[in-house]
Write an enzyme that holds these catalytic residues in place. Structure first.
Site, PDB file in Angstrom:
ATOM      1  N   TYR A 152       0.836  -1.209   0.000  1.00  0.00           N
ATOM      2  CA  TYR A 152       0.000   0.000   0.000  1.00  0.00           C
ATOM      3  C   TYR A 152       0.870   1.258   0.000  1.00  0.00           C
ATOM      4  CZ  TYR A 152      -3.247   3.631   1.521  1.00  0.00           C
ATOM      5  OH  TYR A 152      -3.970   4.796   1.621  1.00  0.00           O
ATOM      6  N   ARG A 159       1.401   6.665  -6.793  1.00  0.00           N
ATOM      7  CA  ARG A 159       0.241   7.506  -7.123  1.00  0.00           C
ATOM      8  C   ARG A 159       0.629   8.973  -7.003  1.00  0.00           C
ATOM      9  NH1 ARG A 159      -5.287   6.926  -3.667  1.00  0.00           N
ATOM     10  NH2 ARG A 159      -3.774   6.861  -1.952  1.00  0.00           N
ATOM     11  N   TYR A 213      -1.478  13.149   6.570  1.00  0.00           N
ATOM     12  CA  TYR A 213      -1.122  12.126   7.565  1.00  0.00           C
ATOM     13  C   TYR A 213       0.359  12.258   7.912  1.00  0.00           C
ATOM     14  CZ  TYR A 213      -5.324   9.072   7.019  1.00  0.00           C
ATOM     15  OH  TYR A 213      -6.581   8.544   7.015  1.00  0.00           O
ATOM     16  N   ARG A 226     -11.795  13.438   1.617  1.00  0.00           N
ATOM     17  CA  ARG A 226     -12.777  12.603   2.314  1.00  0.00           C
ATOM     18  C   ARG A 226     -14.081  12.477   1.541  1.00  0.00           C
ATOM     19  NH1 ARG A 226      -9.667   9.539   5.543  1.00  0.00           N
ATOM     20  NH2 ARG A 226      -8.312  10.836   6.829  1.00  0.00           N
ATOM     21  N   GLU A 333     -14.397  -1.005   6.298  1.00  0.00           N
ATOM     22  CA  GLU A 333     -14.342   0.309   5.643  1.00  0.00           C
ATOM     23  C   GLU A 333     -15.618   0.455   4.815  1.00  0.00           C
ATOM     24  OE1 GLU A 333     -10.514   1.626   4.026  1.00  0.00           O
ATOM     25  OE2 GLU A 333     -11.579   2.203   2.193  1.00  0.00           O
TER      26      GLU A 333
HETATM   27  C1  3EB Z   1      -8.110   6.069   5.605  1.00  0.00           C
HETATM   28  O1  3EB Z   1      -9.029   6.806   5.983  1.00  0.00           O
HETATM   29  C2  3EB Z   1      -8.495   4.659   5.265  1.00  0.00           C
HETATM   30  O2  3EB Z   1      -5.435   5.495  -0.292  1.00  0.00           O
HETATM   31  O3  3EB Z   1      -7.006   6.137  -1.669  1.00  0.00           O
HETATM   32  C3  3EB Z   1      -9.550   5.256   2.513  1.00  0.00           C
HETATM   33  C4  3EB Z   1      -9.877   5.832   1.291  1.00  0.00           C
HETATM   34  C5  3EB Z   1      -8.260   4.815   2.726  1.00  0.00           C
HETATM   35  C6  3EB Z   1      -8.916   5.972   0.281  1.00  0.00           C
HETATM   36  C7  3EB Z   1      -6.622   5.735  -0.558  1.00  0.00           C
HETATM   37  C8  3EB Z   1      -7.304   4.965   1.705  1.00  0.00           C
HETATM   38  C9  3EB Z   1      -7.630   5.532   0.507  1.00  0.00           C
HETATM   39  O4  3EB Z   1      -6.944   6.419   5.543  1.00  0.00           O
HETATM   40  C10 3EB Z   1      -7.880   4.178   4.020  1.00  0.00           C
END
Ligand code: 3EB
Length: 346
Positions: A152, A159, A213, A226, A333
């Site tokens: 990941y 990406r 993050y 989001r 999720e």
């Molecule tokens: C998160 O909130 C959970 O890498 O495109 C959610 C939606 C998550 C998209 C992405 C990852 C992705 O971090 C993981």
């Protein structure tokens, strides 16, 4: 199975593949199938089909996700990206098999991701539907280490670099997304919706933006918002990214799938609240969403469904898929879309 719809605009429906073929709809923008639905080869005039290799847990294996636009469509192919478009929206998909790419074994996902995003961006530029709204990413063995790095994280690095090299921003106005595991040996599958007009992107006040993050989650942040809110014709569509039991930037309720499900619902409610504040007159609520619930461990499905049943009730339309989630400590999720008339009923 039911649907969410706006009178003449975008629709999202989950239904058996056969029903979709029989209906003879002419306004289908694109389709996603899940494990079990091996579709026949389709030609360039047919709707693009993203073949996602995740097992369907609750319902028919041949369920498919159908995006319809309520109007005329055009179809085509740009390099490896199959696409269909309406006057407002573009649906596209690409599948890249890692084993067919040159490179060392540890970097094959990096190479596949680079290729997929490069071609995705090239398609947006060529047609053009410049605004990337929503991206779905399915990576085999998402949590496996390869050459000392979790796949990941390799995906996130590739990406980010591919988007940067195409001149795209990496924070703020970035698409809503999901990134999940797929069956071992399957290709990287990416499908997306793009638009002619700029969406409004929505963040969750309960969570740190994913593109901010801290480094403990990997050297290169995931590039997604989001949620994305977009006008398309007479409808207003809300695309909620994959949402999990994360508060701030930390995973919460580790080992407790019921509590993770409740926390995830709180996150989705917070996003709905933000979206309603941003969208004059529209009212999105939990009961009218459609989408997918990703469950890491099939044995936990009943516990997760028990939490979701009262919240999603009535008009909601969800399918349940087995998928590994990008953080190993997450059990569930949820991603969703909601589509409403752009102007409230009088
Ligand atoms: C998160 O909130 C959970 O890498 O495109 C959610 C939606 C998550 C998209 C992405 C990852 C992705 O971090 C993981």
């Amino acid at each position: 199975m039911s649907s969410v719809r706006a009178p003449a605009g975008l629709r999202l429906e989950y239904l058996p593949r056969a029903a979709c073929q029989v209906a003879g709809w002419t306004d289908v923008l694109g389709i996603a199938t899940f494990d079990g639905a091996r579709s026949a080869e389709t030609g360039p005039a047919d709707p693009p089909v993203a073949q996602v290799r995740t097992a369907v847990l609750d319902g028919n294996a041949d369920v498919c996700e159908v995006w319809r636009c309520g109007g005329a469509v055009k179809s085509g192919q740009h390099h490896r990206v199959r696409w269909r478009s309406s006057d407002q929206l573009l649906f596209g998909c690409i599948a890249v098999a890692e084993e067919l790419l040159p490179g060392t074994p540890g970097s094959s996902l990096h190479a596949a991701t680079t290729l997929a995003y490069d071609e995705l961006c090239a398609t947006l530029e060529a047609l053009p539907y410049p605004h990337l709204l929503r991206v779905w990413n399915y990576l085999p063995d998402i949590n496996r280490d390869a050459n000392g790095t979790e796949r990941y994280l390799q995906f996130n690095t590739a990406r980010q670099r591919a988007l940067r090299s195409r001149g795209r921003v990496l924070t703020g106005n970035v698409p809503a997304a999901s990134a999940l595991g797929a069956a071992s040996g399957s290709p990287l599958v990416v499908y997306f919706l793009a638009g002619k007009t700029a969406p409004a992107f929505v963040e969750n006040p309960r969570q740190v933006s994913a593109y901010h993050y801290p480094q403990q989650y990997g050297p290169d942040s995931p590039v997604f918002s989001r949620a994305a809110l977009v006008h398309s014709g007479d409808s207003l569509a809300l695309f909620i990214s994959g949402t999990a039991s994360i508060v701030g930037h930390r995973s919460t309720h580790i080992g407790d799938p019921a509590a993770q499900t409740r926390e995830t619902l709180l996150n989705i409610e917070a996003l709905l609240h933000e979206a309603n504040a941003a969208a004059d007159g529209a009212h999105f609520d939990l009961g009218a969403l459609a989408g997918k619930v990703y469950v890491r461990t099939p044995a936990e499905l009943p516990v997760i469904q028990r939490e979701l049943a009262p919240a999603l009730a009535a008009g909601a339309s969800f399918i349940y898929l087995q998928a590994d989630i990008c953080r190993q400590d997450l059990a569930v999720e949820i991603e969703a879309a909601a589509i409403r008339p752009a102007t409230p009923a009088p």
